[in-house]
Motif scaffolding. Structure first.
Motif, PDB file in Angstrom:
ATOM      1  N   LEU A 128      -8.505  44.620 -50.630  1.00 19.03           N
ATOM      2  CA  LEU A 128      -8.053  45.767 -49.848  1.00 19.03           C
ATOM      3  C   LEU A 128      -6.674  46.144 -50.380  1.00 19.03           C
ATOM      4  CD1 LEU A 128      -9.986  43.935 -47.997  1.00 19.03           C
ATOM      5  CD2 LEU A 128      -9.168  45.390 -46.178  1.00 19.03           C
ATOM      6  N   ARG A 129      -6.598  47.274 -51.045  1.00 19.16           N
ATOM      7  CA  ARG A 129      -5.368  47.719 -51.706  1.00 19.16           C
ATOM      8  C   ARG A 129      -4.641  48.659 -50.758  1.00 19.16           C
ATOM      9  NH1 ARG A 129      -3.787  46.106 -56.127  1.00 19.16           N
ATOM     10  NH2 ARG A 129      -3.641  48.082 -57.154  1.00 19.16           N
ATOM     11  N   TRP A 130      -3.367  48.387 -50.496  1.00 20.76           N
ATOM     12  CA  TRP A 130      -2.641  49.143 -49.479  1.00 20.76           C
ATOM     13  C   TRP A 130      -1.178  49.273 -49.851  1.00 20.76           C
ATOM     14  CZ3 TRP A 130       1.288  46.833 -46.537  1.00 20.76           C
ATOM     15  CH2 TRP A 130       1.397  45.445 -46.649  1.00 20.76           C
ATOM     16  N   ASN A 131      -0.495  50.156 -49.140  1.00 21.00           N
ATOM     17  CA  ASN A 131       0.955  50.219 -49.188  1.00 21.00           C
ATOM     18  C   ASN A 131       1.478  50.840 -47.909  1.00 21.00           C
ATOM     19  OD1 ASN A 131       0.787  53.024 -49.483  1.00 21.00           O
ATOM     20  ND2 ASN A 131       2.068  53.103 -51.276  1.00 21.00           N
ATOM     21  N   ASN A 132       2.712  50.521 -47.593  1.00 20.93           N
ATOM     22  CA  ASN A 132       3.400  51.105 -46.454  1.00 20.93           C
ATOM     23  C   ASN A 132       4.308  52.190 -47.026  1.00 20.93           C
ATOM     24  OD1 ASN A 132       5.200  51.792 -44.420  1.00 20.93           O
ATOM     25  ND2 ASN A 132       5.380  49.707 -43.641  1.00 20.93           N
ATOM     26  N   PRO A 133       3.984  53.467 -46.810  1.00 22.42           N
ATOM     27  CA  PRO A 133       4.749  54.539 -47.434  1.00 22.42           C
ATOM     28  C   PRO A 133       6.215  54.582 -47.005  1.00 22.42           C
ATOM     29  CG  PRO A 133       3.168  55.433 -45.869  1.00 22.42           C
ATOM     30  CD  PRO A 133       2.887  53.962 -45.988  1.00 22.42           C
ATOM     31  N   ARG A 134       6.543  53.947 -45.892  1.00 25.88           N
ATOM     32  CA  ARG A 134       7.947  53.907 -45.472  1.00 25.88           C
ATOM     33  C   ARG A 134       8.740  52.859 -46.250  1.00 25.88           C
ATOM     34  NH1 ARG A 134       8.064  53.978 -39.038  1.00 25.88           N
ATOM     35  NH2 ARG A 134      10.286  53.971 -39.509  1.00 25.88           N
TER      36      ARG A 134
ATOM     37  N   THR B 291     -12.427  44.048 -40.277  1.00 28.98           N
ATOM     38  CA  THR B 291     -11.283  43.862 -39.383  1.00 28.98           C
ATOM     39  C   THR B 291      -9.957  44.028 -40.116  1.00 28.98           C
ATOM     40  OG1 THR B 291     -11.423  41.453 -39.631  1.00 28.98           O
ATOM     41  CG2 THR B 291     -12.489  42.424 -37.697  1.00 28.98           C
ATOM     42  N   LEU B 292      -9.849  43.468 -41.314  1.00 32.52           N
ATOM     43  CA  LEU B 292      -8.621  43.658 -42.093  1.00 32.52           C
ATOM     44  C   LEU B 292      -8.464  45.126 -42.495  1.00 32.52           C
ATOM     45  CD1 LEU B 292      -8.685  40.476 -44.363  1.00 32.52           C
ATOM     46  CD2 LEU B 292      -7.149  40.924 -42.449  1.00 32.52           C
ATOM     47  N   GLY B 293      -9.560  45.758 -42.913  1.00 31.82           N
ATOM     48  CA  GLY B 293      -9.519  47.166 -43.287  1.00 31.82           C
ATOM     49  C   GLY B 293      -9.161  48.064 -42.119  1.00 31.82           C
TER      50      GLY B 293
ATOM     51  N   ASP C 103      -6.029  50.527 -41.949  1.00 30.95           N
ATOM     52  CA  ASP C 103      -6.356  51.947 -41.823  1.00 30.95           C
ATOM     53  C   ASP C 103      -5.726  52.561 -40.573  1.00 30.95           C
ATOM     54  OD1 ASP C 103      -7.662  54.219 -42.919  1.00 30.95           O
ATOM     55  OD2 ASP C 103      -9.243  54.015 -41.413  1.00 30.95           O
ATOM     56  N   ALA C 104      -5.687  51.824 -39.476  1.00 34.21           N
ATOM     57  CA  ALA C 104      -5.099  52.332 -38.232  1.00 34.21           C
ATOM     58  C   ALA C 104      -3.617  52.665 -38.403  1.00 34.21           C
ATOM     59  CB  ALA C 104      -5.284  51.311 -37.111  1.00 34.21           C
ATOM     60  N   ARG C 105      -2.965  52.012 -39.356  1.00 32.64           N
ATOM     61  CA  ARG C 105      -1.549  52.240 -39.613  1.00 32.64           C
ATOM     62  C   ARG C 105      -1.310  53.226 -40.761  1.00 32.64           C
ATOM     63  NH1 ARG C 105      -2.887  48.031 -37.154  1.00 32.64           N
ATOM     64  NH2 ARG C 105      -1.494  46.922 -35.753  1.00 32.64           N
ATOM     65  N   GLY C 106      -2.402  53.696 -41.351  1.00 32.66           N
ATOM     66  CA  GLY C 106      -2.284  54.631 -42.469  1.00 32.66           C
ATOM     67  C   GLY C 106      -1.893  53.960 -43.770  1.00 32.66           C
TER      68      GLY C 106
END
Length: 76
Positions: free
Chosen positions: A26-32, A51-53, A57-60
């Motif tokens: 699951l590849r992600w980043n926090n844009p802030r 569940t991890l996704g 996803d709920a946090r964008g």
């Protein structure tokens, strides 16, 4: 820039307490906090992929979900 996956250790699910083999990245980043091209990686077994996704996803934060190299591609 992306975080490399370790190649010399078994890939284990990132869900707390889970020791199952990882099947998904699951590849992600926090844009802030992160540059737009930066990707962090959580690993997921088939049971914890959703569940991890959903959490990311709920946090964008979720950017993509890809099969872990060497693992079978799973549907769902």
């Amino acid at each position: 820039m992306s975080d490399p996956l370790p190649t010399d250790e078994p890939l284990i699910c990132s869900s707390r307490g889970c020791r199952a083999p990882a099947r998904w990245a699951l590849r992600w980043n926090n844009p802030r906090l992160h540059d737009a091209d930066r990707r962090k990686t959580w690993l997921a077994c088939a049971e914890h992929r959703s569940t991890l996704g959903d959490f990311l996803d709920a946090r964008g934060f979720l950017r993509e979900v890809v099969p872990v190299a060497g693992s079978p591609t799973l549907e769902g």
